[in-house]
Design a protein around this motif. Structure first.
Motif, mmCIF file in Angstrom:
data_model
loop_
_atom_site.group_PDB
_atom_site.id
_atom_site.type_symbol
_atom_site.label_atom_id
_atom_site.label_comp_id
_atom_site.label_asym_id
_atom_site.label_seq_id
_atom_site.Cartn_x
_atom_site.Cartn_y
_atom_site.Cartn_z
ATOM 1 N N LEU A 1 12.536 -5.126 0.950
ATOM 2 C CA LEU A 1 13.770 -5.341 0.196
ATOM 3 C C LEU A 1 13.532 -6.280 -0.980
ATOM 4 O O LEU A 1 14.051 -6.062 -2.079
ATOM 5 C CB LEU A 1 14.849 -5.909 1.116
ATOM 6 N N SER A 2 12.742 -7.343 -0.765
ATOM 7 C CA SER A 2 12.464 -8.275 -1.854
ATOM 8 C C SER A 2 11.741 -7.603 -3.003
ATOM 9 O O SER A 2 11.970 -7.927 -4.174
ATOM 10 C CB SER A 2 11.639 -9.458 -1.321
ATOM 11 N N THR A 3 10.843 -6.634 -2.698
ATOM 12 C CA THR A 3 10.152 -5.929 -3.782
ATOM 13 C C THR A 3 11.066 -4.926 -4.484
ATOM 14 O O THR A 3 10.874 -4.639 -5.663
ATOM 15 C CB THR A 3 8.903 -5.209 -3.247
ATOM 16 N N THR A 4 12.062 -4.394 -3.769
ATOM 17 C CA THR A 4 12.988 -3.472 -4.433
ATOM 18 C C THR A 4 13.856 -4.195 -5.459
ATOM 19 O O THR A 4 14.343 -3.572 -6.406
ATOM 20 C CB THR A 4 13.890 -2.737 -3.423
ATOM 21 N N VAL A 5 14.062 -5.508 -5.268
ATOM 22 C CA VAL A 5 14.767 -6.280 -6.301
ATOM 23 C C VAL A 5 13.986 -6.215 -7.604
ATOM 24 O O VAL A 5 14.546 -6.018 -8.688
ATOM 25 C CB VAL A 5 14.963 -7.742 -5.840
ATOM 26 N N THR A 6 12.654 -6.376 -7.524
ATOM 27 C CA THR A 6 11.809 -6.308 -8.717
ATOM 28 C C THR A 6 11.873 -4.928 -9.357
ATOM 29 O O THR A 6 11.904 -4.804 -10.590
ATOM 30 C CB THR A 6 10.355 -6.639 -8.344
ATOM 31 N N ILE A 7 11.907 -3.884 -8.549
ATOM 32 C CA ILE A 7 11.877 -2.514 -9.077
ATOM 33 C C ILE A 7 13.228 -2.107 -9.675
ATOM 34 O O ILE A 7 13.282 -1.466 -10.730
ATOM 35 C CB ILE A 7 11.489 -1.526 -7.956
ATOM 36 N N MET B 1 14.813 6.556 -4.229
ATOM 37 C CA MET B 1 14.485 5.544 -5.238
ATOM 38 C C MET B 1 13.428 6.129 -6.173
ATOM 39 O O MET B 1 12.234 5.840 -6.065
ATOM 40 C CB MET B 1 13.984 4.258 -4.560
ATOM 41 N N PRO B 2 13.843 6.958 -7.119
ATOM 42 C CA PRO B 2 12.875 7.666 -7.971
ATOM 43 C C PRO B 2 12.082 6.744 -8.888
ATOM 44 O O PRO B 2 11.045 7.172 -9.417
ATOM 45 C CB PRO B 2 13.763 8.626 -8.772
ATOM 46 N N GLU B 3 12.550 5.509 -9.108
ATOM 47 C CA GLU B 3 11.820 4.585 -9.988
ATOM 48 C C GLU B 3 10.401 4.313 -9.480
ATOM 49 O O GLU B 3 9.482 4.097 -10.267
ATOM 50 C CB GLU B 3 12.578 3.258 -10.138
ATOM 51 N N GLU B 4 10.234 4.302 -8.160
ATOM 52 C CA GLU B 4 8.897 4.138 -7.604
ATOM 53 C C GLU B 4 8.251 5.520 -7.537
ATOM 54 O O GLU B 4 8.320 6.225 -6.532
ATOM 55 C CB GLU B 4 8.952 3.486 -6.223
ATOM 56 N N VAL B 5 7.628 5.909 -8.637
ATOM 57 C CA VAL B 5 7.060 7.250 -8.755
ATOM 58 C C VAL B 5 5.996 7.479 -7.695
ATOM 59 O O VAL B 5 5.878 8.549 -7.107
ATOM 60 C CB VAL B 5 6.478 7.439 -10.164
ATOM 61 N N ARG B 6 5.197 6.463 -7.437
ATOM 62 C CA ARG B 6 4.172 6.506 -6.385
ATOM 63 C C ARG B 6 3.870 5.059 -5.998
ATOM 64 O O ARG B 6 4.248 4.122 -6.701
ATOM 65 C CB ARG B 6 2.905 7.192 -6.885
ATOM 66 N N ALA B 7 3.192 4.891 -4.888
ATOM 67 C CA ALA B 7 2.800 3.545 -4.479
ATOM 68 C C ALA B 7 1.879 2.959 -5.544
ATOM 69 O O ALA B 7 0.961 3.624 -6.039
ATOM 70 C CB ALA B 7 2.090 3.588 -3.136
ATOM 71 N N ALA B 8 2.135 1.713 -5.924
ATOM 72 C CA ALA B 8 1.349 1.073 -6.972
ATOM 73 C C ALA B 8 -0.113 0.945 -6.538
ATOM 74 O O ALA B 8 -0.417 0.705 -5.372
ATOM 75 C CB ALA B 8 1.919 -0.312 -7.295
ATOM 76 N N ALA B 9 -1.038 1.125 -7.507
ATOM 77 C CA ALA B 9 -2.451 0.890 -7.220
ATOM 78 C C ALA B 9 -2.616 -0.564 -6.794
ATOM 79 O O ALA B 9 -2.109 -1.480 -7.445
ATOM 80 C CB ALA B 9 -3.281 1.177 -8.472
ATOM 81 N N THR B 10 -3.283 -0.785 -5.691
ATOM 82 C CA THR B 10 -3.367 -2.130 -5.151
ATOM 83 C C THR B 10 -4.786 -2.436 -4.722
ATOM 84 O O THR B 10 -5.588 -1.531 -4.447
ATOM 85 C CB THR B 10 -2.414 -2.299 -3.951
ATOM 86 N N ASP B 11 -5.112 -3.722 -4.663
ATOM 87 C CA ASP B 11 -6.424 -4.154 -4.189
ATOM 88 C C ASP B 11 -6.384 -4.560 -2.722
ATOM 89 O O ASP B 11 -7.290 -5.224 -2.229
ATOM 90 C CB ASP B 11 -6.950 -5.316 -5.037
ATOM 91 N N ARG C 1 0.804 -1.229 0.000
ATOM 92 C CA ARG C 1 0.000 0.000 0.000
ATOM 93 C C ARG C 1 0.836 1.277 0.000
ATOM 94 O O ARG C 1 0.337 2.345 -0.368
ATOM 95 C CB ARG C 1 -0.929 0.007 1.214
ATOM 96 N N TYR C 2 2.094 1.188 0.426
ATOM 97 C CA TYR C 2 2.906 2.400 0.573
ATOM 98 C C TYR C 2 4.232 2.255 -0.180
ATOM 99 O O TYR C 2 4.636 1.153 -0.549
ATOM 100 C CB TYR C 2 3.167 2.685 2.055
ATOM 101 N N ARG C 3 4.895 3.375 -0.371
ATOM 102 C CA ARG C 3 6.183 3.359 -1.047
ATOM 103 C C ARG C 3 7.196 2.611 -0.189
ATOM 104 O O ARG C 3 7.196 2.683 1.034
ATOM 105 C CB ARG C 3 6.650 4.788 -1.328
ATOM 106 N N LYS C 4 8.068 1.898 -0.875
ATOM 107 C CA LYS C 4 8.933 0.941 -0.182
ATOM 108 C C LYS C 4 9.909 1.623 0.783
ATOM 109 O O LYS C 4 10.128 1.136 1.897
ATOM 110 C CB LYS C 4 9.702 0.100 -1.208
ATOM 111 N N LEU C 5 10.506 2.751 0.381
ATOM 112 C CA LEU C 5 11.426 3.441 1.282
ATOM 113 C C LEU C 5 10.695 3.997 2.500
ATOM 114 O O LEU C 5 11.245 4.026 3.611
ATOM 115 C CB LEU C 5 12.162 4.558 0.548
ATOM 116 N N SER C 6 9.449 4.437 2.317
ATOM 117 C CA SER C 6 8.672 4.932 3.457
ATOM 118 C C SER C 6 8.418 3.819 4.463
ATOM 119 O O SER C 6 8.487 4.032 5.686
ATOM 120 C CB SER C 6 7.340 5.511 2.974
ATOM 121 N N VAL C 7 8.129 2.624 3.966
ATOM 122 C CA VAL C 7 7.929 1.473 4.849
ATOM 123 C C VAL C 7 9.210 1.159 5.615
ATOM 124 O O VAL C 7 9.190 0.911 6.827
ATOM 125 C CB VAL C 7 7.478 0.243 4.030
ATOM 126 N N MET C 8 10.348 1.188 4.915
ATOM 127 C CA MET C 8 11.618 0.895 5.562
ATOM 128 C C MET C 8 11.930 1.917 6.655
ATOM 129 O O MET C 8 12.417 1.568 7.737
ATOM 130 C CB MET C 8 12.740 0.886 4.519
#
Length: 449
Positions: free
Chosen positions: A136-142, A203-213, A74-81
């Protein structure tokens, strides 16, 4: 997610910074957790206490991981960290204040609430830090190109090995030379440094938190749906759980076995040498990957781990114990990296947090069950039996002689069970489906097949 903003090399450098920061955070939390385990056993000589500490840690991870995964989605990965780092820092500060204000005798009295409260504060701080590992595991994907993700996951395993090496040495020396109070102080300082460094990363690649269900803070239904949407993914998580089954036995009994054989200062150093196997295993994956079928690699590693777990305490020889630990830990990154690589390839990014969280919850639940069961059984029945004249004579032909033959018997049985479970997994239709699903996607991007 916009990977066009920077080159693959620039993204890799950012990932390296995140990896180093996570390594420092993991080292700090493990340093304090290891020290707590050493300190409690040396002061009480009670394997129930160490079993409860280890089991409670894994149980808290199991109960919280789905929420962690939901927040990662639901949130940007660096914010979660950053949130996880700040929360851990607060909990460690509270632990330090409690240690300062509470008499040591009260802290070590298992019948008083202060021991359990002090332990719980440290464990909660360490558990919340695990939210960073899901992120961290999701940042590998990004950040990492698809064809290099297995190698990146190997580097993650290598960092975990470095964590064990450093914390094993520091925890043993810290408890033996500084005492638990100064150990807490060191943990607070290192946690603050990791938090400060994390604030400098971008980590500018994550422009915003992805739309999620994802719904709410504990999206169990969404986590289960994300897992079940991909054929065989739940079975993959079951395969990974094999490793955690025997892990609960080791969690409860490995430190007591080592501390009966070595002084605490030396045991920390000995275990650190064994933990260099983590680094070697992660480096091998970083260099060569996991082959064309990561699931086959995973199960072969589990079989060999079961063999090692069965034989490394057949005799109370220090070299055999250390060699067994080293070889066992060489293989652990193969199991973990294989699961991560498959999930990163077949699961969409907006669901990966919940899938990784569900996997962590399910797999972590296996260790507390075995730890909580085996600690009292070993303390009250197996160890006294093995040390009796009758039991010692009966076990001697198979396990030799020594004060820890009861623990050796538990390790032997657990290893045999693990070997049988992994070999049976090779024969299942699910194994063939999961293996096929990994190679089906034409592109390296996450997708549902």
């Amino acid at each position: 997610m916009d990977t066009s903003l920077r080159s693959p090399g620039e993204r890799s450098r950012t990932f390296a910074g995140i990896l180093v920061n996570t390594a420092l955070a993991n080292i700090t939390t493990s340093y304090l957790w290891f020290a707590l385990t050493f300190w409690v056993y040396l002061e009480t000589r009670n394997v129930i206490a160490t079993g409860v500490i280890g089991g409670a840690y894994m149980l808290l991870i199991a109960l919280s991981s789905i929420s962690f995964g939901t927040y990662v989605d639901r949130y940007r990965k660096l914010s979660v960290m950053r949130f996880a780092a700040g929360f851990t820092l607060v909990m460690f500060v509270l632990a330090g204040i409690m240690f300062l204000l509470t008499p040591t005798a009260s802290l070590l009295d298992l019948l008083q609430p202060w021991f359990w409260l002090f332990t719980l504060i440290i464990l909660i701080g360490a558990v919340v830090e695990n939210m960073r590992n899901i992120a961290l595991s999701t940042t590998v994907t990004i950040l990492i190109e698809p064809e290099r993700r297995a190698n990146a996951n190997g580097l993650v395993g290598m960092v975990q090995g470095l964590m064990f090496v450093i914390t094993s040495v520091l925890s043993g020396l810290s408890v033996g030379l500084l005492g638990m109070g100064w150990t807490v102080v060191v943990a607070v300082v290192l946690t603050a440094l990791a938090f400060a460094h994390l604030l400098t990363l971008r980590m500018p690649e994550e422009v915003r938190a992805a739309a999620t269900d994802a719904h709410g803070g504990f999206d169990l239904r969404g986590s289960l749906a994300a897992v079940m949407a991909i054929s065989g993914l739940f079975a993959l998580i079951l395969f990974s759980t094999f490793n955690n089954f025997i892990g609960g036995v080791y969690m409860a009994l490995m430190d007591p076995y080592g501390l009966e054989m070595f002084p605490v200062e030396l045991w920390g150093t000995v275990f650190a040498f064994g933990a260099t196997g983590f680094i070697v295993g992660g480096a091998l994956i970083g260099k060569f990957g996991l082959g064309s079928n990561p699931l086959r690699t995973m199960l072969l590693a589990v079989v060999i781990m079961g063999v090692l777990g069965a034989v490394f305490t057949l005799r109370e020889w220090a070299w055999l114990y250390v060699a067994g630990i080293w070889l066992y830990l060489v293989l652990v990154p193969f199991v973990e990296a294989a699961e991560q690589t498959i999930i990163q390839k077949v699961v969409p990014l907006h669901r990966q947090g919940r899938v990784f969280g569900f996997a962590m919850a399910f797999e972590s639940a296996a260790a507390p069950i075995t730890a909580f069961l085996i600690a009292p059984i070993a303390q009250f029945w197996i160890i006294p039996y093995a040390r009796s004249a009758e039991g010692s004579a009966q076990l001697a032909p198979l396990l030799g002689e020594g004060v820890s033959r009861g623990i050796a018997l538990v390790f032997l049985v657990a290893g045999v069970i693990m070997i049988a479970a992994a070999l049976l997994a090779f024969l299942t239709p699910v194994y063939r489906r999961v293996s096929a699903s990994y190679v089906q996607p034409a592109s390296g991007e996450p997708q549902i097949s």
